[in-house]
Motif scaffolding. Structure first.
Motif, PDB file in Angstrom:
ATOM      1  N   GLY A  43     -24.141  13.271  18.829  1.00 59.77           N
ATOM      2  CA  GLY A  43     -23.299  12.069  18.830  1.00 59.77           C
ATOM      3  C   GLY A  43     -24.091  10.782  19.011  1.00 59.77           C
ATOM      4  O   GLY A  43     -23.505   9.689  19.041  1.00 59.77           O
ATOM      5  N   SER A  82     -17.009   7.060  13.671  1.00 52.54           N
ATOM      6  CA  SER A  82     -16.702   8.441  14.053  1.00 52.54           C
ATOM      7  C   SER A  82     -15.311   8.737  13.532  1.00 52.54           C
ATOM      8  O   SER A  82     -14.374   7.972  13.794  1.00 52.54           O
ATOM      9  CB  SER A  82     -16.691   8.595  15.577  1.00 52.54           C
ATOM     10  OG  SER A  82     -17.995   8.676  16.064  1.00 52.54           O
ATOM     11  N   ASP A  87     -23.364   4.240  17.603  1.00 53.91           N
ATOM     12  CA  ASP A  87     -23.116   5.666  17.371  1.00 53.91           C
ATOM     13  C   ASP A  87     -22.432   6.313  18.582  1.00 53.91           C
ATOM     14  O   ASP A  87     -21.347   6.895  18.475  1.00 53.91           O
ATOM     15  CB  ASP A  87     -24.475   6.353  17.071  1.00 53.91           C
ATOM     16  CG  ASP A  87     -24.322   7.799  16.661  1.00 53.91           C
ATOM     17  OD1 ASP A  87     -23.183   8.272  16.516  1.00 53.91           O
ATOM     18  OD2 ASP A  87     -25.353   8.480  16.484  1.00 53.91           O
ATOM     19  N   ALA A  92     -18.990   4.830  19.504  1.00 48.39           N
ATOM     20  CA  ALA A  92     -17.915   5.210  18.566  1.00 48.39           C
ATOM     21  C   ALA A  92     -17.384   6.598  18.929  1.00 48.39           C
ATOM     22  O   ALA A  92     -16.168   6.833  18.956  1.00 48.39           O
ATOM     23  CB  ALA A  92     -18.428   5.185  17.128  1.00 48.39           C
ATOM     24  N   THR A  93     -18.288   7.521  19.228  1.00 54.30           N
ATOM     25  CA  THR A  93     -17.879   8.872  19.631  1.00 54.30           C
ATOM     26  C   THR A  93     -17.045   8.790  20.915  1.00 54.30           C
ATOM     27  O   THR A  93     -15.979   9.407  21.029  1.00 54.30           O
ATOM     28  CB  THR A  93     -19.126   9.767  19.843  1.00 54.30           C
ATOM     29  OG1 THR A  93     -19.959   9.653  18.685  1.00 54.30           O
ATOM     30  CG2 THR A  93     -18.745  11.214  20.064  1.00 54.30           C
TER      31      THR A  93
END
Ligand code: AMP
Ligand code: MG
Length: 342
Positions: free
Chosen positions: A173, A244, A287, A290-291
């Motif tokens: 992730g 995501s 990244d 967003a997860t």
């Protein structure tokens, strides 16, 4: 989960001129490869094809190195060494791997545990090709092996230790964003003045295109059949963006969508939103945030992203689109809402 792609192939090298010909003019050079289990593309602005080629090669080489260190599924990676040592052997790792894990832990703290790389043991129980998910009792048995507070680190010695036997870290992730940031650093060090790196949906750009305009990236419609169908575009200069979504790796069983973003509290796919895009300075954070925001859901997710100085576009499970106010100068919405049927 099975690896999507096992080898790295240089798919194409396209050098094309946007401005008029002439070696003194800045041009765009683009190269794409299948690596890190996905599709990676690098676009650079340069006056010289040789300089562009050298810079892109160096960036791809760095991505290859990262792949070797961080691949959850490769038995040779440092991540696998850490996982093999769980409950027994503290493992000394390279500065790169340590930095990734350290940042992942920092993100766990600022997201109240919504982002958690110790989900590895559960991620392994989902197979999106075989359409397999763990049973409730399996999840109950494995949840005690999840929890970022069970990771012990020693920054001075760069040691990582997983307290419980059977624990597994899966940095999936955050790795792609981290890789995009590293590739950008390499391009900058090689003297490239403007570039865009896309590691699947984790993108970072800096500078402007040769015609003086910003880079433009699309946000995929989370329910469109074609990956090319976007519901919004973002104009980027010196920014990263990550999406995501519950459409990336999933299967549907008895009308229920099982996808790859898990809620660390339940071990089940997170529900409530279907796509989260985060925009901000670093891809490592876009990244992982967003997860995490996907897990937290619309209200809490948006709040958490903005509190950390980032911005978001969120699509909830009924297809409504929400965005941070700060994104307005760079965001263009092409659809008013997303058609959701499941
Ligand atoms: P992304 O596509 O960036 O949202 O990352 C999804 C990947 O991160 C999954 O395939 C897992 O490897 C891992 N993952 C799933 N859920 C989480 C979570 N809650 N926190 C951290 N990593 C996760
Ligand atoms: Mg992510």
């Amino acid at each position: 989960m099975k690896r999507l792609l096992l080898f790295t192939v240089s798919l194409l090298f396209i050098a094309f001129t946007l401005t008029a010909c002439g070696s003194k003019r800045e041009r765009l050079f683009k190269d794409s490869k299948v690596m890190m289990d996905t599709f990676v593309s690098i676009t650079v602005v340069s006056k010289s094809e040789k300089k562009a080629r050298e810079a892109m090669d160096a960036a791809f080489q760095e991505l290859k190195r990262l792949e070797g260190l961080l691949d959850f599924y490769s038995p040779k990676s440092e991540i696998s060494k850490i996982n093999k040592g769980s409950g027994g052997v503290p493992v000394s790792v390279t500065p790169t791997t340590f930095s990734l894990i350290n940042t992942a832990l920092e993100v766990s703290k600022i997201t109240d545990g919504a982002f958690d790389i110790t989900l590895g043991v559960l991620n392994r129980r989902y197979d999106f090709f075989e359409k397999h998910h763990p049973t409730e009792s399996e999840i109950k048995k494995l949840l005690p092996l999840v929890g970022y507070k069970k990771i012990v680190i020693n920054p001075a010695l760069r040691i990582v230790f997983l307290k419980k036997p059977g624990m597994m870290i899966d940095p999936g992730g955050i790795t792609k964003g981290f890789a995009a940031d590293r590739a950008i650093e390499v391009l900058k060090a090689k003297g490239i003045k403007a570039a865009l790196v896309a590691v699947a949906g984790d993108i970072r750009a800096y500078g402007l295109k040769p015609d003086g305009t910003p880079w433009v990236v699309g946000i995929r419609d989370p329910r469109a059949k074609s990956a090319d169908e976007v519901f919004a575009t973002l104009k980027l200069t010196d920014m990263a963006v990550s999406t995501s979504g519950d459409y990336e790796r999933y299967f549907i069983e008895k009308g229920v969508r099982y996808h790859h973003i898990l809620d660390p509290e339940t071990g089940m796919p997170a529900r409530g939103v279907i796509s989260v895009t985060v925009v901000g300075p670093k891809a490592t954070y876009t990244d992982s945030l967003a997860t995490a925001a996907f897990v937290k859901g619309l209200k809490e997710g948006m709040k958490m992203v903005e509190k950390n100085g980032y911005m978001a576009v969120v699509v909830d499970s009924s297809g409504r689109i929400y965005h941070s106010k700060g994104l307005e100068p760079m965001l263009e919405l092409l659809k008013k809402h997303i058609e959701v049927r499941d």
